[in-house]
Design a protein around this motif. Structure first.
Motif, PDB file in Angstrom:
ATOM      1  N   ASP A  44       0.824  -1.211   0.000  1.00 27.56           N
ATOM      2  CA  ASP A  44       0.000   0.000   0.000  1.00 27.56           C
ATOM      3  C   ASP A  44       0.858   1.261   0.000  1.00 27.56           C
ATOM      4  O   ASP A  44       0.567   2.221  -0.702  1.00 27.56           O
ATOM      5  CB  ASP A  44      -0.976  -0.005   1.174  1.00 27.56           C
ATOM      6  N   LYS A  45       1.937   1.257   0.772  1.00 28.98           N
ATOM      7  CA  LYS A  45       2.841   2.417   0.781  1.00 28.98           C
ATOM      8  C   LYS A  45       3.591   2.540  -0.532  1.00 28.98           C
ATOM      9  O   LYS A  45       3.783   3.637  -1.044  1.00 28.98           O
ATOM     10  CB  LYS A  45       3.826   2.317   1.944  1.00 28.98           C
ATOM     11  N   ALA A  46       4.027   1.402  -1.082  1.00 28.42           N
ATOM     12  CA  ALA A  46       4.748   1.427  -2.356  1.00 28.42           C
ATOM     13  C   ALA A  46       3.855   1.953  -3.472  1.00 28.42           C
ATOM     14  O   ALA A  46       4.334   2.631  -4.387  1.00 28.42           O
ATOM     15  CB  ALA A  46       5.272   0.035  -2.698  1.00 28.42           C
ATOM     16  N   MET A  47       2.551   1.646  -3.410  1.00 30.65           N
ATOM     17  CA  MET A  47       1.617   2.127  -4.428  1.00 30.65           C
ATOM     18  C   MET A  47       1.238   3.586  -4.208  1.00 30.65           C
ATOM     19  O   MET A  47       0.644   4.214  -5.080  1.00 30.65           O
ATOM     20  CB  MET A  47       0.347   1.278  -4.420  1.00 30.65           C
ATOM     21  N   GLY A  48       1.535   4.127  -3.035  1.00 32.12           N
ATOM     22  CA  GLY A  48       1.198   5.513  -2.734  1.00 32.12           C
ATOM     23  C   GLY A  48      -0.250   5.697  -2.310  1.00 32.12           C
ATOM     24  O   GLY A  48      -0.816   6.777  -2.485  1.00 32.12           O
ATOM     25  N   LEU A  49      -0.858   4.649  -1.752  1.00 35.91           N
ATOM     26  CA  LEU A  49      -2.246   4.742  -1.297  1.00 35.91           C
ATOM     27  C   LEU A  49      -2.324   5.511   0.014  1.00 35.91           C
ATOM     28  O   LEU A  49      -1.440   5.409   0.865  1.00 35.91           O
ATOM     29  CB  LEU A  49      -2.841   3.346  -1.107  1.00 35.91           C
ATOM     30  N   ALA A  50      -3.402   6.253   0.175  1.00 38.41           N
ATOM     31  CA  ALA A  50      -3.615   7.006   1.406  1.00 38.41           C
ATOM     32  C   ALA A  50      -3.957   6.034   2.543  1.00 38.41           C
ATOM     33  O   ALA A  50      -4.519   4.971   2.301  1.00 38.41           O
ATOM     34  CB  ALA A  50      -4.757   7.997   1.219  1.00 38.41           C
ATOM     35  N   PRO A  51      -3.608   6.393   3.781  1.00 36.89           N
ATOM     36  CA  PRO A  51      -3.958   5.519   4.916  1.00 36.89           C
ATOM     37  C   PRO A  51      -5.474   5.363   5.024  1.00 36.89           C
ATOM     38  O   PRO A  51      -6.231   6.265   4.683  1.00 36.89           O
ATOM     39  CB  PRO A  51      -3.405   6.255   6.133  1.00 36.89           C
ATOM     40  N   THR A  52      -5.885   4.219   5.527  1.00 35.78           N
ATOM     41  CA  THR A  52      -7.315   3.934   5.654  1.00 35.78           C
ATOM     42  C   THR A  52      -7.935   4.738   6.789  1.00 35.78           C
ATOM     43  O   THR A  52      -7.270   5.042   7.782  1.00 35.78           O
ATOM     44  CB  THR A  52      -7.550   2.435   5.876  1.00 35.78           C
ATOM     45  N   ARG A  53      -9.211   5.058   6.614  1.00 35.36           N
ATOM     46  CA  ARG A  53      -9.950   5.777   7.652  1.00 35.36           C
ATOM     47  C   ARG A  53     -10.932   4.849   8.362  1.00 35.36           C
ATOM     48  O   ARG A  53     -11.831   5.298   9.062  1.00 35.36           O
ATOM     49  CB  ARG A  53     -10.685   6.960   7.024  1.00 35.36           C
ATOM     50  N   LEU A  54     -10.762   3.545   8.184  1.00 34.42           N
ATOM     51  CA  LEU A  54     -11.673   2.593   8.817  1.00 34.42           C
ATOM     52  C   LEU A  54     -11.573   2.614  10.341  1.00 34.42           C
ATOM     53  O   LEU A  54     -12.554   2.334  11.031  1.00 34.42           O
ATOM     54  CB  LEU A  54     -11.424   1.181   8.293  1.00 34.42           C
ATOM     55  N   ALA A  55     -10.403   2.947  10.882  1.00 34.77           N
ATOM     56  CA  ALA A  55     -10.255   3.014  12.340  1.00 34.77           C
ATOM     57  C   ALA A  55     -11.132   4.121  12.927  1.00 34.77           C
ATOM     58  O   ALA A  55     -11.684   3.960  14.026  1.00 34.77           O
ATOM     59  CB  ALA A  55      -8.798   3.238  12.719  1.00 34.77           C
ATOM     60  N   ILE A  56     -11.278   5.205  12.196  1.00 32.06           N
ATOM     61  CA  ILE A  56     -12.153   6.289  12.652  1.00 32.06           C
ATOM     62  C   ILE A  56     -13.594   5.790  12.691  1.00 32.06           C
ATOM     63  O   ILE A  56     -14.337   6.058  13.645  1.00 32.06           O
ATOM     64  CB  ILE A  56     -12.017   7.523  11.738  1.00 32.06           C
ATOM     65  N   CYS A  57     -13.988   5.045  11.666  1.00 32.08           N
ATOM     66  CA  CYS A  57     -15.332   4.470  11.640  1.00 32.08           C
ATOM     67  C   CYS A  57     -15.533   3.526  12.823  1.00 32.08           C
ATOM     68  O   CYS A  57     -16.589   3.535  13.457  1.00 32.08           O
ATOM     69  CB  CYS A  57     -15.570   3.720  10.330  1.00 32.08           C
ATOM     70  N   ALA A  58     -14.538   2.701  13.114  1.00 34.83           N
ATOM     71  CA  ALA A  58     -14.652   1.760  14.238  1.00 34.83           C
ATOM     72  C   ALA A  58     -14.863   2.508  15.551  1.00 34.83           C
ATOM     73  O   ALA A  58     -15.683   2.099  16.381  1.00 34.83           O
ATOM     74  CB  ALA A  58     -13.404   0.887  14.319  1.00 34.83           C
ATOM     75  N   PHE A  59     -14.145   3.605  15.750  1.00 40.06           N
ATOM     76  CA  PHE A  59     -14.308   4.395  16.973  1.00 40.06           C
ATOM     77  C   PHE A  59     -15.716   4.979  17.053  1.00 40.06           C
ATOM     78  O   PHE A  59     -16.375   4.910  18.098  1.00 40.06           O
ATOM     79  CB  PHE A  59     -13.264   5.514  17.037  1.00 40.06           C
ATOM     80  N   ILE A  60     -16.196   5.525  15.939  1.00 38.69           N
ATOM     81  CA  ILE A  60     -17.544   6.105  15.916  1.00 38.69           C
ATOM     82  C   ILE A  60     -18.592   5.029  16.183  1.00 38.69           C
ATOM     83  O   ILE A  60     -19.530   5.237  16.963  1.00 38.69           O
ATOM     84  CB  ILE A  60     -17.800   6.819  14.578  1.00 38.69           C
ATOM     85  N   TYR A  61     -18.421   3.854  15.572  1.00 40.85           N
ATOM     86  CA  TYR A  61     -19.370   2.768  15.781  1.00 40.85           C
ATOM     87  C   TYR A  61     -19.341   2.292  17.231  1.00 40.85           C
ATOM     88  O   TYR A  61     -20.372   1.933  17.798  1.00 40.85           O
ATOM     89  CB  TYR A  61     -19.095   1.613  14.836  1.00 40.85           C
ATOM     90  N   GLY A  62     -18.165   2.263  17.851  1.00 44.13           N
ATOM     91  CA  GLY A  62     -18.065   1.904  19.267  1.00 44.13           C
ATOM     92  C   GLY A  62     -18.778   2.917  20.144  1.00 44.13           C
ATOM     93  O   GLY A  62     -19.454   2.547  21.114  1.00 44.13           O
ATOM     94  N   CYS A  63     -18.639   4.204  19.808  1.00 39.01           N
ATOM     95  CA  CYS A  63     -19.344   5.246  20.568  1.00 39.01           C
ATOM     96  C   CYS A  63     -20.854   5.100  20.420  1.00 39.01           C
ATOM     97  O   CYS A  63     -21.599   5.288  21.398  1.00 39.01           O
ATOM     98  CB  CYS A  63     -18.907   6.632  20.093  1.00 39.01           C
ATOM     99  N   ILE A  64     -21.314   4.755  19.226  1.00 40.92           N
ATOM    100  CA  ILE A  64     -22.746   4.509  19.030  1.00 40.92           C
ATOM    101  C   ILE A  64     -23.186   3.325  19.884  1.00 40.92           C
ATOM    102  O   ILE A  64     -24.235   3.363  20.536  1.00 40.92           O
ATOM    103  CB  ILE A  64     -23.056   4.268  17.536  1.00 40.92           C
ATOM    104  N   GLY A  65     -22.372   2.263  19.925  1.00 45.55           N
ATOM    105  CA  GLY A  65     -22.704   1.087  20.716  1.00 45.55           C
ATOM    106  C   GLY A  65     -22.806   1.381  22.200  1.00 45.55           C
ATOM    107  O   GLY A  65     -23.750   0.925  22.866  1.00 45.55           O
TER     108      GLY A  65
END
Length: 175
Positions: A44-65
């Motif tokens: 992913d770094k070699a391809m130049g992809l941006a870091p994932t934002r799924l961890a932010i979603c997980a935190f928000i979903y945990g707060c909803i829970g």
């Protein structure tokens, strides 16, 4: 309907693929996608992809829970149907909070896990009964495929990818 040409460069070693991805980025060619039979560390770094934002979603979903769990326990155990369980009256939520901690934890994990799976499938566009988009069946076994948009001289690009260690290079019309 417009069609574009892409190059499918097939590799049989993940280290050769990593070097080829770095050379391709250095030559300023646009990598559309890379198909691998297993996760390749650092790709992913070699391809130049941006870091994932799924961890932010997980935190928000945990707060909803935890919010749903808190509301549910207050509504059921304090407001709607307070009960005297084991001689401990339910006068307030804070007095009974230690008994509610396991439920709060489990609901946080439940919401985060289930909503993350749904988010992953939606983000990856993996719907039920969806046809596979894998361009070469060998990438599910032991080969790696890099798909690159053709820009400029086609023959020059084919020779470039052959020099990066590709075992097979094909130009494909993509619709």
């Amino acid at each position: 309907m417009s069609s574009t040409k892409v190059i499918h460069a097939l590799y049989n070693d993940d280290d050769v693929l990593m070097d080829a991805v770095k050379q391709t980025r250095k030559a300023h060619h646009h990598i559309e996608e890379v198909f691998t039979p297993f996760p390749v560390h650092g790709l992913d770094k070699a391809m130049g992809l941006a870091p994932t934002r799924l961890a932010i979603c997980a935190f928000i979903y945990g707060c909803i829970g935890i919010s749903v769990a808190t509301w549910m326990m207050w509504n059921i155990m304090i407001n709607d149907w307070p009960q005297d369980i084991g001689g401990k009256p339910s006068f307030s939520y804070l007095q009974n909070m230690p008994a509610f901690v396991p439920v709060m934890f489990e609901m946080t994990v439940f919401f985060a896990a289930h909503l993350m799976v749904i988010t992953f499938y939606m983000r990856s566009r993996l719907w039920p009964f969806k046809k596979a988009e894998n361009p070469d069946v060998r990438t599910t076994d032991d080969h790696f495929l890099m798909e690159v948009a053709v820009s400029g001289n086609e023959e020059e690009m084919v020779s470039f990818f052959k020099n990066t260690g590709a075992v097979e290079v094909k130009v494909i019309e993509k619709h």
